[in-house]
Each structure stands twice: as structure tokens, then as C-alpha cells.
Write a protein that holds these residues in place. Structure first.
Motif: not given
Length: 584
Positions: A469, A506, A508, A518, A520, A526, A528, A559, A566, A568
Motif C-alpha cells: 500500500q 477493501m 467493492t 474497486k 480502496s 482507488s 479500478m 477522478n 482522487t 486512481q
């Protein structure tokens, strides 16, 4: 998936780091980012003052004598934009002469230059033939016309392999001139000739056509690292004035976004023009070309809209935009049908047993105009070089595509080094190829040997590699702001994340027609994946899984939503390298 870093991180500034790895000198980065017409465009005199003067005198003589002139429209985007620029420019100076004395003609297929039409010109009364973006090597054809009392003016950028004393030739390549920028295509050469005329006639018209210059340069894949090329593309994409380009951009406004970038033009404008050249009829080619002519685009002609009524009229440019889309769709249908047939051939003949996917066609069932597109598709799918060649009398010829993702960066040179080919003409990884029939087996054997260490996995050359991360959100945002730079020789930046442990919390999944995944991260990034497989979504959301460890390769995006920006990462590829299950 194999990840390789392009170069060690040497600069704190993201832009400098990325541009230098692509060949821009670190001392030129600031100059490159600020490249403008005022600072980077070469003088037209760099072609040679005497040559430019001779070309202008030749043109003016035919205009003054009210002679009939033919412009040969070459069969690609650069050829169309070159011819349109020249005719539009001359119309500003000599409108009556252009309307009454300038004709233009089109090739039947993908031919270039004068070879396929010189004999038919013998029956005409043209006193001057102008060839934008072609014909530097057409010595015999120019000699034929010269002996028929027809002058030839060539405005070109292609390399030449033989002398041509029978035409007046303006060309930026070695041997013709000392022009410093070799990454100027035919439309750039035409524009410089118009700049020279501007100066001599005390006009200022050439810059009205920079949009045509930009699209021609992008369409011909000119090296955007060159300062002059960069300045011309940047200036031209800012303001579309040409009727066809303007309305095509309007039609594709959602895809192009808030501003037109080189990649945007390459994906959403260039292919429509290319489709017309590859798959259009003579009438469709003429329609689209005339929609690029300022004095013809808005003329009303009988409507061809579906459901039109007798007497309905529409503008040429409106009809051309619709026709371009229809021809592209028609081309895609032919392409898809051909792909299906060739997939069966690949399986039946075990063609994937070799390093190069060599498809030899003994009939004409696959139209020539889609063979390059099909070679591209197969190269991308099977991640290896691909050749799609049709049979002639004693040889096979057609389209060849290299595969950088497999580590093959100059397939043309590799083919030349086999000594089994008749020619390989074009770009390093996209070119025309001809192989004598008797050399096919040797060619296969030699390419198998040369590529024996070619990776069976996709190779991604990335600019940054992060662990877990610990990816830097600002670096992602910096790269996302670089969309204006990507293009030929400036491929879009990729980043990699190694060893990312993904837990169910984490993830979605947005399920509509296709799955959007997604992931996170704690730092606000993010990740994708559009069109994610059901298998991947289920694996990452499994209640019995503690975590999935992944290596990810992707592109950067920003984004903006409700004023918040944000970072991405759009996944290009991934490996699942480990997993840990909960035990109850």
C-alpha cells in the motif's frame, strides 16, 4: 505478467523522470513542456532557399497561365490532410483558379504516389501534378510525365532510394535537404511550403490550418519527442477549424473529453479517416475529402439519411461525418468476420507452435484493407509478432506487426536480418512485408531461432514500482496530468504495485452490464478494474478468504467528484501470487 522498470528513479520531479526515460534530455524538459510555434518551428528556408523559390515559381507560372492542375490525394490521414491543407491555402490566395482549375484524384486501394495512375494521366490535359506526402521515389513515373510536358511538384517526407531529377521535390529527409526535423510528415512539409509563400506574398494564412497539421502528424505516428513536432501538434489540437475535424470532434466530444490530446485524436478521429481510405468507395473518399475543403464543406447536396424524403438536402460535411461512421462500422463487421475465419485456421494448422504467427492466405477471402487491422488484433491477443500475407505469383505479401509487450521492439529489423525477405517497408513494428514463397520455411526457422527466448508472458515496462500500500498518491496524480504528452515514442506511463494484500473489506463490486471492481487503499488511492471477471470478483469477496496477494500493473487517472480529486489506478494486468484463508 513480467514487470520491468524502465530506469532507476533519478529525479524527484515526476514529469522529468518520465520524459527522460523516453529520450528527452533532462536539460530540454522545461523547453519541451513549453514548446511553441514561436520558439521551436524551423524556418522554411531550411529546405533550401533556391529549392523553395524554384517550387514557388513553378506553381505561380501555372497559376498565371490558368493551367489545369491535379493534386494526388495519398491514401492515408497524412495524405488527406496534406492535400486538403494545400488546396485550402491556395483557395485563400486564388479562389477562382482553385475552383475552376484544380482537380484532385484518389487511389483505388492503399497505393501510394503515381505508380497506379500515371498512364491514365497521359490522356488528360494537366500541366502540373502535385503530390503531397508521396512520390519521392517515383522516378520512372515522373520521367513519363515530364516527357509528356507535365510538371511534377512533390511535397514529401518519405525516405528515397533513387534519384529523381524529373520533379521539383521538397523533402525533409537526408539527401534532399538539411531540414533538421526528420519527424515532420507530409502535411508539415506542405505547411512549411505555405509559410514560404506567405512570406513572399506578404500573407499570413498558413497558420489557419494547424489543425490539419496536427492530425496529419498524429495519424502518421510522427515522433512527438521532437520539439517542432510537439509544438505543431500542441498548437493544432487546441483549435479545430477544419469543417470535417471540427464536426467529427463534436460527434466524439464525450470520448475526447474536455480537450483533444494526441491519443484522443489517434483513437477517435484518425481511425475514421483511415477507414475511408481503406474501405471506402471512390465516391465516399471524395465526399469526405471535400468535407475537409473550406469552400465545399457547407454546400448542400441531396440527403442520404435513412428515411429522407425526396428533395431533402444536407451539407457535405454532415453527410461525410455520417458516412465516415458507417464505413468504419462496415469495416469492423468485415474485420470481425475475417477474425473468426482466421481463428479456425490458426487452430487447424497449429500456427501458435511458432514464435511468429504467420498467416498465409492463398485466396482473396480476407479483404486487403483490413489485413493490417487483423494483424494488430492477433498480435495483441496472442502477444507475439504477427504477419498476415496473401499469395502472389511466387511470393506472399501483406502486413506485419511486431510485439513490444513480448520484448520484440523492432520486428522489421529482425525480418531484414533473416535475408529471406524481398522487402520490409514502414515502421519498426508496423510495416509491409514480402517474402518469396520458396523462403517461407527458412523464414519460420530463423525467426523461431531468433526469438527462442521471447517471453511467453506479457512484459510491462513501468516507470514506478511500489510495494504493497506504499504507492505515492501524488505521483499517480502527477502522471494523470500528463495526458497531453502521450503519443508516438512517448507511450503512456505505467506503474506497478507488488505484493498488495487485498482483503474483502477493501473491495467493492459494481454489477451492471459488466463488473467494475474497486479496491480502496488506506492512502486514498482507488484501484479500478473495468470488465472484471466474475471469477476475480468472487475470489476477492470470498468471506472465507483472509487476503489475496496481488501484483498489479496499471495506468494512472484522477477522478474529480464534488470538488475532491482522487488518484486512481486502472488495472491493465495482474497476477494473484498468494492467498490466506480464515480457518474456523
Amino acid at each position: 505478467m513480467i514487470i520491468k522498470q524502465r530506469a532507476p528513479i533519478q529525479y524527484d520531479n515526476t514529469l522529468t523522470q518520465i520524459l527522460t526515460t523516453r529520450g528527452v534530455s533532462s536539460t530540454d524538459v522545461k523547453r519541451y513542456t513549453m514548446a511553441s510555434l514561436e520558439t521551436e518551428v524551423n524556418s522554411p528556408y531550411a529546405f533550401g532557399g533556391e529549392l523553395m523559390e524554384a517550387a514557388l515559381k513553378l506553381l505561380i507560372r501555372h497559376i498565371k497561365n490558368n493551367h489545369q492542375v491535379l493534386v494526388v490525394v495519398d491514401c492515408d490521414v497524412d495524405g488527406n490532410t496534406s492535400a486538403a491543407l494545400l488546396i485550402n491555402y491556395l483557395y485563400k490566395l486564388f479562389p477562382s483558379w482553385v475552383e475552376n482549375k484544380v482537380d484532385y484524384c484518389f487511389h483505388e486501394g492503399k497505393q501510394h504516389g503515381l505508380n497506379d495512375m500515371v498512364e491514365s494521366l497521359d490522356e488528360t490535359n494537366y500541366s502540373l501534378v502535385i503530390c503531397p506526402d508521396s512520390a519521392s521515389n517515383d522516378t520512372d513515373e515522373c520521367k513519363f510525365l515530364k516527357e509528356d510536358c507535365t510538371d511534377v511538384l512533390i511535397l514529401d517526407h518519405h525516405d528515397f532510394d533513387k534519384e529523381n531529377p524529373y520533379a521539383t521535390i521538397i523533402n525533409n529527409q537526408e539527401g534532399y535537404s538539411n531540414y533538421p526535423n526528420k519527424a515532420l510528415s507530409g502535411v508539415g512539409v506542405v505547411w512549411q511550403f505555405c509559410r514560404y509563400i506567405d512570406e513572399k506574398l506578404e500573407k499570413n494564412y498558413a497558420n489557419d490550418f494547424l489543425d490539419l497539421v496536427a492530425v496529419g502528424l498524429v495519424g502518421d505516428m510522427m515522433d512527438l519527442r521532437q520539439l517542432e513536432t510537439r509544438a505543431l501538434v500542441s498548437a493544432g489540437l487546441k483549435n479545430f477549424r477544419n469543417p470535417y475535424l471540427y464536426y467529427m470532434a463534436q460527434k466524439n466530444a464525450f470520448k475526447l473529453g474536455s480537450k483533444i490530446t494526441p491519443m484522443g485524436a489517434a483513437f477517435y478521429i484518425v481511425p475514421l479517416l483511415n477507414a475511408i481510405q481503406r474501405s471506402g468507395t471512390q465516391e465516399e473518399k471524395r465526399l469526405v475529402f471535400e468535407s475537409m475543403l473550406d469552400y465545399k464543406a457547407f454546400i448542400k447536396v441531396p440527403s442520404t439519411k435513412r428515411g429522407h424524403k425526396p428533395g431533402d438536402m444536407e451539407r457535405i460535411v454532415d453527410q461525410a461525418i455520417r458516412t465516415s461512421t458507417n464505413v468504419k462500422n462496415r469495416q469492423t463487421r468485415v474485420q470481425d468476420t475475417s477474425l473468426e475465419a482466421l481463428e479456425k485456421k490458426i487452430e487447424k494448422e497449429n500456427l501458435l507452435n511458432h514464435k511468429v504467427l504467420l498467416l498465409l492466405l492463398d485466396d482473396d477471402n480476407i479483404p486487403a484493407e483490413v489485413r493490417g487491422l487483423i494483424a494488430n488484433k492477433f498480435m495483441a491477443k496472442y502477444q507475439r509478432p504477427c504477419c498476415l500475407l496473401s499469395k502472389g505469383d511466387d511470393s506472399y505479401s501483406g502486413s506485419a506487426r511486431g510485439c513490444s509487450i513480448a520484448g520484440v521492439d523492432d520486428f522489421k529489423q529482425l525480418c531484414l536480418e533473416t535475408d529471406d525477405i524481398e522487402y520490409a517497408i514502414g515502421h519498426p513494428n508496423a510495416f509491409g512485408l514480402k517474402i518469396p514463397q520458396n523462403n517461407i520455411k527458412d523464414f519460420i526457422a530463423k525467426t523461431d531461432l531468433a526469438l527462442e527466448n521471447m517471453s511467453d508472458e506479457a512484459i510491462y515496462y513501468v516507470d514506478y514500482i511500489f510495494e504493497g500500500q506504499n504507492c505515492n498518491p501524488q505521483t499517480i496524480l502527477d502522471i494523470a496530468e500528463m495526458n497531453d504528452y502521450w503519443g508516438s515514442e512517448l507511450d503512456e506511463a505505467l506503474i506497478a504495485i507488488n505484493g498488495l494484500k487485498v482483503t474483502k473489506e477493501m473491495v467493492t463490486v459494481y454489477r451492471k452490464k459488466d463488473n467494475t471492481l474497486k479496491i480502496s487503499l488506506n492512502n486514498g488511492v482507488s484501484i479500478m478494474k473495468f470488465g472484471a471477471s466474475d471469477e476475480l470478483c468472487e475470489k476477492l469477496t470470498d468471506n472465507n478468504t483472509g487476503f489475496i496477494e496481488m501484483d498489479i500493473c496499471g495506468k494512472c487517472n484522477s477522478n474529480e467528484w464534488n470538488g475532491a480529486v482522487t488518484p486512481q489506478i486502472f488495472i491493465e494486468d495482474y497476477n494473484i501470487i498468494d492467498s490466506n484463508k480464515y480457518y474456523f
